[in-house]
Design an enzyme around this catalytic site. Structure first.
Site, PDB file in Angstrom:
ATOM      1  N   LYS A   1       0.646  -1.192  -0.462  1.00  0.00           N
ATOM      2  CA  LYS A   1       0.405  -0.060   0.116  1.00  0.00           C
ATOM      3  C   LYS A   1       0.717   1.073   0.457  1.00  0.00           C
ATOM      4  O   LYS A   1       1.574   1.099   1.417  1.00  0.00           O
ATOM      5  CB  LYS A   1      -0.547   0.083   1.143  1.00  0.00           C
ATOM      6  CG  LYS A   1      -1.526   1.051   1.971  1.00  0.00           C
ATOM      7  CD  LYS A   1      -2.004   1.067   2.296  1.00  0.00           C
ATOM      8  CE  LYS A   1      -3.308   2.575   2.989  1.00  0.00           C
ATOM      9  NZ  LYS A   1      -4.171   2.684   4.159  1.00  0.00           N
TER      10      LYS A   1
ATOM     11  N   ASP B   1      -2.750  10.149   3.544  1.00  0.00           N
ATOM     12  CA  ASP B   1      -3.662   9.904   3.301  1.00  0.00           C
ATOM     13  C   ASP B   1      -4.399  10.755   4.391  1.00  0.00           C
ATOM     14  O   ASP B   1      -4.644  10.521   5.876  1.00  0.00           O
ATOM     15  CB  ASP B   1      -3.819   8.700   4.157  1.00  0.00           C
ATOM     16  CG  ASP B   1      -5.303   8.522   4.666  1.00  0.00           C
ATOM     17  OD1 ASP B   1      -6.292   8.734   3.809  1.00  0.00           O
ATOM     18  OD2 ASP B   1      -5.489   7.231   4.808  1.00  0.00           O
TER      19      ASP B   1
ATOM     20  N   LYS C   1     -10.090  13.060   8.092  1.00  0.00           N
ATOM     21  CA  LYS C   1      -9.698  12.641   9.302  1.00  0.00           C
ATOM     22  C   LYS C   1      -9.484  13.872   9.792  1.00  0.00           C
ATOM     23  O   LYS C   1      -9.440  15.028   9.351  1.00  0.00           O
ATOM     24  CB  LYS C   1      -8.443  12.144   9.064  1.00  0.00           C
ATOM     25  CG  LYS C   1      -8.227  10.655   8.301  1.00  0.00           C
ATOM     26  CD  LYS C   1      -6.447  10.882   8.552  1.00  0.00           C
ATOM     27  CE  LYS C   1      -6.858   9.516   7.839  1.00  0.00           C
ATOM     28  NZ  LYS C   1      -7.474   7.713   8.774  1.00  0.00           N
TER      29      LYS C   1
ATOM     30  N   ASP D   1       1.639   6.944   5.778  1.00  0.00           N
ATOM     31  CA  ASP D   1       0.484   5.170   5.238  1.00  0.00           C
ATOM     32  C   ASP D   1       1.009   4.741   3.455  1.00  0.00           C
ATOM     33  O   ASP D   1       0.110   3.559   3.339  1.00  0.00           O
ATOM     34  CB  ASP D   1      -1.000   6.234   4.778  1.00  0.00           C
ATOM     35  CG  ASP D   1      -2.015   4.999   5.033  1.00  0.00           C
ATOM     36  OD1 ASP D   1      -2.017   4.367   5.709  1.00  0.00           O
ATOM     37  OD2 ASP D   1      -3.289   5.940   4.925  1.00  0.00           O
TER      38      ASP D   1
ATOM     39  N   ASP E   1     -12.098   7.303   3.201  1.00  0.00           N
ATOM     40  CA  ASP E   1     -11.008   7.345   4.165  1.00  0.00           C
ATOM     41  C   ASP E   1     -10.618   5.475   4.634  1.00  0.00           C
ATOM     42  O   ASP E   1      -9.459   5.345   4.839  1.00  0.00           O
ATOM     43  CB  ASP E   1     -11.521   7.350   5.755  1.00  0.00           C
ATOM     44  CG  ASP E   1     -10.053   7.745   6.522  1.00  0.00           C
ATOM     45  OD1 ASP E   1      -8.777   7.513   6.070  1.00  0.00           O
ATOM     46  OD2 ASP E   1      -9.710   8.007   7.545  1.00  0.00           O
TER      47      ASP E   1
ATOM     48  N   GLU F   1      -9.075   3.936   2.271  1.00  0.00           N
ATOM     49  CA  GLU F   1      -8.498   3.508   0.740  1.00  0.00           C
ATOM     50  C   GLU F   1      -7.587   2.665   0.319  1.00  0.00           C
ATOM     51  O   GLU F   1      -7.400   2.723  -0.759  1.00  0.00           O
ATOM     52  CB  GLU F   1      -8.332   5.648   0.665  1.00  0.00           C
ATOM     53  CG  GLU F   1      -6.795   5.391   1.246  1.00  0.00           C
ATOM     54  CD  GLU F   1      -6.674   4.921   2.456  1.00  0.00           C
ATOM     55  OE1 GLU F   1      -7.814   5.438   3.364  1.00  0.00           O
ATOM     56  OE2 GLU F   1      -5.646   5.385   2.807  1.00  0.00           O
TER      57      GLU F   1
ATOM     58  N   ARG G   1      -8.189  -0.525   0.926  1.00  0.00           N
ATOM     59  CA  ARG G   1      -8.295  -1.809   0.708  1.00  0.00           C
ATOM     60  C   ARG G   1      -8.463  -1.480  -1.094  1.00  0.00           C
ATOM     61  O   ARG G   1      -8.690  -2.759  -2.518  1.00  0.00           O
ATOM     62  CB  ARG G   1      -9.706  -2.057   1.276  1.00  0.00           C
ATOM     63  CG  ARG G   1     -10.723  -1.581   2.141  1.00  0.00           C
ATOM     64  CD  ARG G   1     -10.980  -1.819   2.461  1.00  0.00           C
ATOM     65  NE  ARG G   1     -11.395  -0.845   3.506  1.00  0.00           N
ATOM     66  CZ  ARG G   1     -11.474  -1.426   4.697  1.00  0.00           C
ATOM     67  NH1 ARG G   1     -12.894  -1.594   4.632  1.00  0.00           N
ATOM     68  NH2 ARG G   1     -10.875  -0.562   5.943  1.00  0.00           N
TER      69      ARG G   1
HETATM   70  N1  BES Z   1      -4.488   4.815   6.745  1.00  0.00           N
HETATM   71  C1  BES Z   1      -5.892   4.115   7.452  1.00  0.00           C
HETATM   72  C2  BES Z   1      -5.069   3.204   8.777  1.00  0.00           C
HETATM   73  C3  BES Z   1      -4.320   3.730   9.659  1.00  0.00           C
HETATM   74  C4  BES Z   1      -4.524   5.007  11.156  1.00  0.00           C
HETATM   75  C5  BES Z   1      -3.234   3.737  10.147  1.00  0.00           C
HETATM   76  C6  BES Z   1      -4.070   5.131  11.746  1.00  0.00           C
HETATM   77  C7  BES Z   1      -1.907   4.308  10.724  1.00  0.00           C
HETATM   78  C8  BES Z   1      -2.568   4.677  11.913  1.00  0.00           C
HETATM   79  C9  BES Z   1      -6.871   3.782   6.788  1.00  0.00           C
HETATM   80  O1  BES Z   1      -6.425   4.362   5.664  1.00  0.00           O
HETATM   81  C10 BES Z   1      -7.856   3.957   7.422  1.00  0.00           C
HETATM   82  O2  BES Z   1      -8.438   5.063   7.366  1.00  0.00           O
HETATM   83  N2  BES Z   1      -8.977   3.295   7.875  1.00  0.00           N
HETATM   84  C11 BES Z   1      -9.770   3.585   8.291  1.00  0.00           C
HETATM   85  C12 BES Z   1     -11.135   2.870   8.104  1.00  0.00           C
HETATM   86  C13 BES Z   1     -12.247   3.038   8.680  1.00  0.00           C
HETATM   87  C14 BES Z   1     -12.540   4.002   7.858  1.00  0.00           C
HETATM   88  C15 BES Z   1     -13.398   2.098   7.832  1.00  0.00           C
HETATM   89  C16 BES Z   1      -9.844   3.530   9.121  1.00  0.00           C
HETATM   90  O3  BES Z   1      -8.418   2.691  10.432  1.00  0.00           O
HETATM   91  O4  BES Z   1     -10.252   4.554  11.046  1.00  0.00           O
HETATM   92 ZN    ZN Z   2      -4.460   4.708   4.516  1.00  0.00          ZN
HETATM   93 MN    MN Z   3      -7.844   6.039   5.087  1.00  0.00          MN
END
Ligand code: BES
Ligand code: ZN
Ligand code: MN
Length: 500
Positions: A270, A275, A282, A293, A352, A354, A356
């Site tokens: 990834k 992000d 966020k 990220d 968010d 993204e 996947r």
């Molecule tokens: N890059 C983030 C995951 C992340 C969060 C990595 C905190 C490191 C620290 C990912 O893209 C994300 O935002 N995931 C969301 C998924 C949700 C919207 C289902 C998350 O984890 O909140």
């Molecule tokens: Zn992310």
């Molecule tokens: Mn995200």
């Protein structure tokens, strides 16, 4: 990046050693082993005096500097513990203590002297590998965007490790080479992950891939731009970069260590270079950390660098899905439906989620390489930090043997993972009334539903997913860790038939 030279060398006797720093591994024994007594004598009894004073205990984790004598300028005593049943955790702790102490010192060159370890060790190569790995890791420092606060280069340039009676010189040389190559790979990962989002863009990652291909004769790189991705039908990946002025890139790095006919191992990373969450924006606090990220992409670079340095006799294909996730008038909106490369349609309920979306198209894409196994690596979910904190990488797989191999590889190098289920019951959360699947679940287990989503694009081969959101970087002190490069390299070494 500065390079630390680590070699194996036989040293016959203490009084013949000429070095700026002798690093002596000192076991915890009731009576000093003869080689330690000889060192104490050379140092006019300061070693035993330091022990009597309680300043050095020989326990793993303890260390102490002493002035040297004869050809030895100074001595770093490093506790090796009782050494009765060393394991990878104690080997790592010893090596980390040694490396950190040696690297704050001013010596430009050092000799690691293991003659004090007179007891037979079961896996001496594991200790030597950890020493090289921890030395390389400790040698890294971030400087790219520092000017006035630029740190002076580390003094240490060369380390010779003497295996003494631990193992043969050739075995020591190989273990040190493996540890050093792994550490260099992890340092490359750290550098890319630490770079800010305005420097490390998808195109920057592409140029790094080209640079790597120029340096290694057995590595080649190819890049698909947005136009080519659109022609192929990678609309899920492309939807993530819609709001960004930085064009998305699909980067393929190939390492050819075996015959071109031999099926490759695939690593898929990834590579979200920043992000923001997109329209599902966020919160502001700690948003800067979302420059990390692209940790999965960084670990693909690091692992391939290490595998090439070790000349593993396998083929490895790394595919990096690189994009920047931004809000704008052109950005993807919640409720938008896109068609992925697989033909499956996806309802994007949260922009968010993204990672996947870029990975699913990369997972479909790698089918063309007829991979033996595919491992994707991603800072995918905040939920994995809730489950495992910052200790373990989340492991998900559709194949028990692959999952076991990754767990074992992590255990061997103390870069550990922990497996989660991806049962049918969890998949139901991804049902959508408007598309073949939705990009988020609705009933908890966020890391698992994310992995379930990916698994639906990885049905044609043996696949595993590593969720490294908790392990790729730390908030304090802020920075990249280089994980899970040791795990990945160990897994590939085992697949190449070379691991311990
Ligand atoms: N890059 C983030 C995951 C992340 C969060 C990595 C905190 C490191 C620290 C990912 O893209 C994300 O935002 N995931 C969301 C998924 C949700 C919207 C289902 C998350 O984890 O909140
Ligand atoms: Zn992310
Ligand atoms: Mn995200």
């Amino acid at each position: 990046m500065a390079h630390l030279n680590i070699t194996a060398r036989t040293v016959s006797s203490l009084d013949q050693i000429k070095t700026a720093a002798l690093v002596a591994l000192v076991p915890d024994r009731k009576t000093m082993p003869a080689p330690i007594k000889a060192l104490d004598k050379l140092l006019n009894g300061t070693l035993s005096q330091t022990v009597r004073n309680g300043d050095f205990t020989s326990a793993i984790g303890s260390h102490c500097w002493l002035p040297g004598a004869a050809g030895i300028q100074r001595v770093l005593l490093v506790g090796a513990g009782s050494n009765d049943s060393p394991n990878v955790a104690s080997d790592k702790k010893l090596a980390e203590t040694l490396a950190k102490a040696l690297l704050v010192g001013s010596a430009t060159e050092a000799v690691v002297w293991t003659d004090g370890l007179t007891q037979k060790m079961k896996q001496p190569e594991r200790l030597l590998e950890q020493i090289a790995l921890q030395l390389a890791l400790a040698h890294y420092q971030y400087n790219h965007t520092l000017n006035h606060r630029k740190k002076p280069a580390k003094a240490l340039k060369r380390v010779a490790v003497s295996p003494g009676s631990l193992c043969a010189l050739a075995a020591a040389r190989r273990a040190l080479q493996v540890g050093a190559a792994t550490g260099e790979g992890a340092n490359l990962t750290k550098e890319l992950v630490n770079l800010p989002g305005n420097i490390c863009t998808p195109r920057y990652l592409a140029s790094e891939a080209r640079k790597m291909a120029r340096k290694h004769p057995k590595i080649s790189a190819s890049i698909l731009d947005e136009r080519k991705m659109a022609e192929l039908g990678m609309h899920s990946l492309l939807s993530v970069g819609n709001g960004s002025d930085q064009p998305s890139q699909l980067i393929t790095l190939k390492y050819q260590g075996a015959s071109p006919k031999s099926r490759p191992y695939c690593l898929v990373g990834k590579g979200i270079t920043f992000d923001t969450g997109g329209i599902s924006l966020k919160p502001g606090a700690k948003m800067d950390e979302m420059k990390f990220d692209m940790g999965g992409a960084g670990s693909v670079f690091g692992a391939i660098h290490a595998v090439a340095a070790m000349k593993l006799p396998i083929n490895v294909v790394g595919v990096i899905a690189a994009a920047e996730n931004m809000p704008s008038g052109r950005a993807t909106k919640p409720g938008d439906v896109v068609t992925s490369l697989s033909g499956k349609t996806i309802e994007i309920l949260n922009t968010d989620a993204e990672g996947r979306l870029v990975l699913c198209d990369a997972l479909t894409y790698v089918s063309r390489f007829s991979p033996v196994e595919v491992v994707d690596i991603a800072t995918l979910t905040g939920a994995i930090i809730v489950s495992l904190g910052h200790e373990a990488t989340g492991i998900f797989s559709n194949d028990n043997d692959l999952a076991e191999s990754l767990l074992a590889a992590g255990d061997r190098t103390y870069d550990r993972g922990w497996r989660f289920p991806i049962w049918e019951e969890y998949h139901r959360q991804l049902e959508s009334p408007f598309a073949d699947l939705a990009n988020i679940g609705s009933g908890g287990a966020g890391s698992i539903t994310a992995a379930c989503f990916l698994s639906q694009f990885a049905e044609e081969y043996k696949w595993a997913h590593l969720d490294i959101a908790g392990t790729a970087f730390r908030s304090a002190p802020k920075g990249a860790t280089g994980r899970p490069v040791p795990l990945l390299v160990n897994y590939l070494r085992e697949r190449a038939g070379a691991a311990l």
